[in-house]
Structure formats: structure tokens, C-alpha cells
Design a protein around this motif. Structure first.
Motif, short mmCIF file in Angstrom:
data_model
loop_
_atom_site.label_atom_id
_atom_site.label_comp_id
_atom_site.label_asym_id
_atom_site.label_seq_id
_atom_site.Cartn_x
_atom_site.Cartn_y
_atom_site.Cartn_z
N LEU A 1 0.28 5.05 0.07
CA LEU A 1 -0.74 6.05 0.35
C LEU A 1 -2.13 5.44 0.24
O LEU A 1 -2.63 4.89 1.17
CB LEU A 1 -0.57 7.29 -0.53
CG LEU A 1 0.76 8.02 -0.35
CD1 LEU A 1 0.85 9.17 -1.34
CD2 LEU A 1 0.93 8.52 1.06
N ILE A 2 -2.78 5.51 -0.91
CA ILE A 2 -4.16 5.03 -1.01
C ILE A 2 -4.29 3.70 -1.76
O ILE A 2 -4.92 2.78 -1.26
CB ILE A 2 -5.06 6.11 -1.63
CG1 ILE A 2 -5.12 7.29 -0.66
CG2 ILE A 2 -6.45 5.58 -1.93
CD1 ILE A 2 -5.83 8.50 -1.15
N PRO A 3 -3.71 3.54 -2.96
CA PRO A 3 -3.95 2.29 -3.68
C PRO A 3 -3.23 1.11 -3.03
O PRO A 3 -2.16 1.24 -2.47
CB PRO A 3 -3.40 2.56 -5.08
CG PRO A 3 -2.39 3.62 -4.90
CD PRO A 3 -2.86 4.44 -3.74
N GLU A 4 -3.86 -0.04 -3.11
CA GLU A 4 -3.28 -1.27 -2.59
C GLU A 4 -3.15 -2.26 -3.73
O GLU A 4 -4.12 -2.51 -4.45
CB GLU A 4 -4.16 -1.86 -1.48
CG GLU A 4 -3.56 -3.08 -0.82
CD GLU A 4 -4.40 -3.54 0.34
OE1 GLU A 4 -4.95 -4.65 0.24
OE2 GLU A 4 -4.50 -2.79 1.32
N ARG B 1 0.85 -1.19 0.00
CA ARG B 1 0.00 0.00 0.00
C ARG B 1 0.88 1.24 0.00
O ARG B 1 1.70 1.43 0.90
CB ARG B 1 -0.89 0.00 1.23
CG ARG B 1 -1.85 1.12 1.23
CD ARG B 1 -2.81 0.99 2.37
NE ARG B 1 -3.70 2.13 2.34
CZ ARG B 1 -4.66 2.32 3.17
NH1 ARG B 1 -4.87 1.44 4.13
NH2 ARG B 1 -5.42 3.37 3.07
#
Length: 81
Positions: free
Chosen positions: A50-53, A48
């Protein structure tokens, strides 16, 4: 006796310094150990940033991190000169 005819122990330097210098051997050993470490860690993992995984093999994440570190190191060494 002329000073130019001295048979003293002056060494002539080679142009390449040899194929197997200690520095090259050390870099090769670190590279091999790094590759062994990377390819021993092949399971998938979630990453991960920041936001996208994303899910990817751990070796890809390690290799990418190593490449980013090598590029940063090369940048700072090049900037020092």
C-alpha cells in the motif's frame, strides 16, 4: 474347522505406519526445494505494501509470504474438520 483358525492373508497394521511414508517424503522434498529457492534469492529488494516501502532481502520476503500461506492453509484445513 473353525473360522477363527483361518490362516488367511490378513495384515496387521503398524501403529505408526513407518517413518518414511510417501507423503512424508513428498513434504520433505518440497520443504528442501523451497528452502533452496529462498536462500538462492538473497539480494535486497524494495517491497511496497500500500503506502510504506521497505528494503529487505528477498529471502525474507519469500519466507514471510510462505509462512503466511502455510498459516492460511492450516486455518482452512482446521476449519474443514
Amino acid at each position: 474347522m473353525s473360522p477363527n483358525t483361518s490362516t488367511g492373508g490378513s495384515r496387521s497394521r503398524g501403529t505408526g505406519g513407518g517413518l518414511m511414508t510417501p507423503g512424508r517424503v513428498a513434504v520433505a522434498a518440497v520443504a528442501v526445494l523451497t528452502l533452496v529457492f529462498i536462500f538462492e534469492n538473497t539480494r535486497s529488494t524494495k517491497i511496497r505494501l500500500l503506502i510504506p516501502e521497505v528494503t529487505m532481502p528477498l529471502w525474507m520476503a519469500l519466507l514471510g509470504t510462505g509462512l503466511i500461506g502455510a498459516l492460511c492453509g492450516a486455518y482452512f484445513i482446521g476449519r474443514r474438520k
